[in-house]
Design a protein around this motif. Sequence first.
Motif, short mmCIF file in Angstrom:
data_model
loop_
_atom_site.label_atom_id
_atom_site.label_comp_id
_atom_site.label_asym_id
_atom_site.label_seq_id
_atom_site.Cartn_x
_atom_site.Cartn_y
_atom_site.Cartn_z
N LEU A 13 -2.58 -4.20 13.44
CA LEU A 13 -2.83 -4.71 14.79
C LEU A 13 -2.92 -3.58 15.81
CD1 LEU A 13 -0.55 -7.87 14.65
CD2 LEU A 13 -3.04 -7.76 14.47
N ALA A 14 -2.01 -2.61 15.72
CA ALA A 14 -1.99 -1.57 16.75
C ALA A 14 -3.09 -0.53 16.57
CB ALA A 14 -0.62 -0.88 16.76
N GLY A 15 -3.41 -0.16 15.33
CA GLY A 15 -4.36 0.92 15.05
C GLY A 15 -5.71 0.73 15.75
N PHE A 32 -7.58 5.72 8.94
CA PHE A 32 -7.43 5.60 7.49
C PHE A 32 -6.50 4.43 7.20
CE2 PHE A 32 -8.78 9.87 8.32
CZ PHE A 32 -9.72 10.10 7.32
N GLU A 33 -6.99 3.49 6.42
CA GLU A 33 -6.26 2.24 6.16
C GLU A 33 -6.13 2.06 4.64
OE1 GLU A 33 -4.62 -0.48 7.63
OE2 GLU A 33 -4.51 -1.12 5.53
N ARG A 34 -4.92 1.72 4.20
CA ARG A 34 -4.72 1.64 2.75
C ARG A 34 -5.35 0.39 2.13
NH1 ARG A 34 1.71 0.30 2.52
NH2 ARG A 34 1.53 -1.71 3.54
N ARG A 35 -5.49 -0.68 2.95
CA ARG A 35 -6.02 -1.93 2.38
C ARG A 35 -7.55 -1.89 2.32
NH1 ARG A 35 -3.23 -6.06 6.53
NH2 ARG A 35 -4.56 -4.76 7.81
N ASN A 36 -8.07 -2.89 1.66
CA ASN A 36 -9.49 -3.13 1.67
C ASN A 36 -9.88 -3.72 3.03
OD1 ASN A 36 -12.04 -3.37 0.54
ND2 ASN A 36 -11.15 -4.04 -1.41
N LEU A 51 0.94 -15.56 15.11
CA LEU A 51 1.87 -14.77 15.91
C LEU A 51 1.87 -15.32 17.32
CD1 LEU A 51 0.14 -11.47 14.91
CD2 LEU A 51 2.51 -11.90 14.34
N ALA A 52 2.96 -15.10 18.03
CA ALA A 52 3.02 -15.50 19.44
C ALA A 52 2.58 -14.33 20.30
CB ALA A 52 4.43 -15.92 19.80
N LEU A 53 1.52 -14.56 21.05
CA LEU A 53 0.97 -13.53 21.94
C LEU A 53 1.45 -13.83 23.35
CD1 LEU A 53 -1.28 -11.26 22.33
CD2 LEU A 53 -2.89 -13.15 22.67
N SER A 106 -4.01 -16.46 15.25
CA SER A 106 -4.06 -16.08 13.84
C SER A 106 -4.02 -14.56 13.70
CB SER A 106 -5.35 -16.63 13.23
OG SER A 106 -5.77 -15.81 12.16
N ARG A 107 -3.07 -14.08 12.90
CA ARG A 107 -2.96 -12.62 12.71
C ARG A 107 -4.25 -12.06 12.12
NH1 ARG A 107 0.79 -8.56 11.13
NH2 ARG A 107 2.60 -9.93 11.21
N ALA A 108 -4.77 -12.73 11.08
CA ALA A 108 -5.94 -12.18 10.39
C ALA A 108 -7.15 -12.15 11.32
CB ALA A 108 -6.24 -13.00 9.15
N GLU A 131 -4.80 5.45 1.31
CA GLU A 131 -3.35 5.33 1.58
C GLU A 131 -2.76 6.71 1.82
OE1 GLU A 131 -1.19 2.84 -1.05
OE2 GLU A 131 0.73 3.70 -0.49
N LEU A 132 -2.19 6.87 3.00
CA LEU A 132 -1.55 8.16 3.30
C LEU A 132 -0.39 8.35 2.34
CD1 LEU A 132 -1.36 10.58 5.33
CD2 LEU A 132 0.35 9.24 6.56
N SER A 133 -0.40 9.47 1.60
CA SER A 133 0.71 9.69 0.67
C SER A 133 1.62 10.82 1.12
CB SER A 133 0.20 9.92 -0.76
OG SER A 133 -0.80 10.91 -0.74
N GLY A 302 3.67 1.34 17.57
CA GLY A 302 3.90 0.04 16.95
C GLY A 302 5.10 0.02 16.02
N ASP A 303 5.01 -0.79 14.95
CA ASP A 303 6.14 -0.92 14.03
C ASP A 303 6.56 0.41 13.42
OD1 ASP A 303 6.12 -3.61 14.50
OD2 ASP A 303 5.93 -4.22 12.40
N ALA A 304 5.64 1.35 13.32
CA ALA A 304 5.99 2.66 12.78
C ALA A 304 7.09 3.30 13.64
CB ALA A 304 4.77 3.57 12.76
N PHE A 312 11.93 -12.54 19.04
CA PHE A 312 11.52 -12.63 20.44
C PHE A 312 10.00 -12.76 20.50
CE2 PHE A 312 14.65 -11.73 23.92
CZ PHE A 312 14.00 -12.47 24.88
N GLY A 313 9.34 -12.76 19.33
CA GLY A 313 7.88 -12.80 19.30
C GLY A 313 7.29 -11.61 20.05
N GLN A 314 7.89 -10.43 19.83
CA GLN A 314 7.47 -9.28 20.64
C GLN A 314 6.96 -8.09 19.83
OE1 GLN A 314 7.19 -8.75 24.14
NE2 GLN A 314 7.16 -10.97 23.94
N GLY A 315 7.09 -8.11 18.49
CA GLY A 315 6.70 -6.93 17.71
C GLY A 315 5.28 -6.48 18.03
N MET A 316 4.34 -7.42 17.91
CA MET A 316 2.94 -7.07 18.20
C MET A 316 2.75 -6.79 19.69
SD MET A 316 -0.32 -9.63 18.10
CE MET A 316 0.57 -10.87 19.00
N ASN A 317 3.38 -7.58 20.53
CA ASN A 317 3.23 -7.38 21.98
C ASN A 317 3.73 -6.00 22.39
OD1 ASN A 317 2.21 -10.02 23.19
ND2 ASN A 317 3.79 -10.73 21.79
N ALA A 318 4.88 -5.63 21.82
CA ALA A 318 5.43 -4.30 22.11
C ALA A 318 4.50 -3.21 21.56
CB ALA A 318 6.82 -4.16 21.49
#
Length: 448
Positions: A13-15, A32-36, A51-53, A106-108, A131-133, A302-304, A312-318
């Motif tokens: 979300l943050a990238g 650089f993103e590890r997923r497809n 998610l709550a925005l 929707s997150r996706a 994937e950053l190793s 972000g989460d990193a 608090f529904g704030q992870g993404m908002n923060a």
Amino acid sequence: MDKKTITLIGAGLAGPLMATYLAQQGFTVEIFERRNDMRKVKLSSGRSINLALSIRGIHALKEVGLYEKIAPITIPMKGRMIHDMDGKTNLQPYGQRDAEVIYSVSRAQLNKELMTFAERTGNVRIHFNHELSSVDLDMNTLSFMQKNNDKIIQKDFTCVMGCDGSASVLRDEIVNKTKAMYKEKPLGHGYKELQILPSKDGRFQLDNHALHIWPRGQFMLIALPNMDKTFTCTLFLPMTGEVSFDSIDTVEKVIELFQFHFSDVLDFMPTLSTDFLSNPTGDLASIYCDPWHYKDKAALIGDAAHAVVPFFGQGMNASFQDCTVMNNLIGDFRGYWGDIFSNYSELHVKNGHAIADMAIENYIEMRDHVNDPNYQKRRKLELELEKRFPDKFIPRYSMVSFHQIPYNDIYIRGEKQFALIDKLLEIDSTGESIDEMLVKNYFHEELA
Ligand SMILES: Cc1cc2nc3c(=O)[nH]c(=O)nc-3n(C[C@H](O)[C@H](O)[C@H](O)COP(=O)(O)OP(=O)(O)OC[C@H]3O[C@@H](n4cnc5c(N)ncnc54)[C@H](O)[C@@H]3O)c2cc1C
């Protein structure tokens, strides 16, 4: 690599939001993103589906110009709908003004829109399956495992931002290098996603303008509406113990748990036992780290930087707010990355720690207190104080969700407001009357 090219790790979300801000300031961004690429390949998801925005996230999306596209795919939720054991419900509004609502999204879908929007700037390129190793902060190199051919490749960087989520590899390296303060606080409770399906005639089975909560003391179920008339439910349980993810391990036990604690929704969840036994159980932890940067080379977003529990529904908002703060600093200290990053840590780490603490406190409130008469009395008093003294008193939930006051200031102010409510209840334990003189003096002395 020139100074105008910034490397980001993670297209969650943050990238892509950070990339868009950077692109709009004239930088070239390599992510650089590890997923497809989830826009091309369906990814299995055990993570929260919606998610709550709220205000901080909305502000960032508006600033980059994406909110118009996101608004139509959101559903406003005006309060908490509390479900008692006997199936009775009551709505506890989040705020007292029409605009004081939060939005289910929707997150996706949000993630896909963010990536496409970033790419459309023409300055952002996303490299999937990377994937950053490992990271070498002295030599300015990043090593990636290319997931489609298992090859390790190296890339140089001048400036890298870690948007790689709660298990950030870049954070590990910054912590190693700077001997940064680092603490991981496991909650001891985990979560599992379940589903409420639409009715046979294709309607929502519950009020779709509320966030539903079944508070049960040591655990709880919540549900947020989706555009397709389903609800995503998240069950939060202790990992071990009598009622826990460890102990509920058969179809019979799942049904028994729901029959006893969540009987009013059991009929709406025909896939319950399959979902429960096949969906992964997520772990929950809060991460505290300080600083969030290394010299003029690397920073965390972000989460990193600050994974928080989701209550608090704030992870993404923060996380979105981190991007806004970083963007402003880039504007203020053009090109001086050492100043940009050191100011970012200095200004903002305390806010990450404050929201992490408040989110843990909110779990206890949601699962345990919302049905407690004492909590309800305090909440009523909060709302009354806000009505009578709107420029002086703002309930903590509102400060977090409807205002952009820094989280750390909210924490401090919130503690003082709680103390005022204690004082008022000492004078009148029913909470029916408010000693206005005491309140005004308190504002003068403590909340000026
Ligand atoms: C159950 C639950 C409910 C939640 N509800 C809410 C809510 O209602 N409101 C809210 O605001 N927040 C909520 N959150 C929090 C929110 O999901 C996170 O705060 C948000 O996703 C953080 O965004 P991010 O980009 O920092 O991390 P992420 O979204 O996790 O993205 C990280 C990205 O980095 C990639 N990555 C990871 N490691 C590497 C690597 N080594 N190399 C390359 N790429 C890598 C990942 O694949 C991912 O794409 C919730 C979280 C949970 C668990």
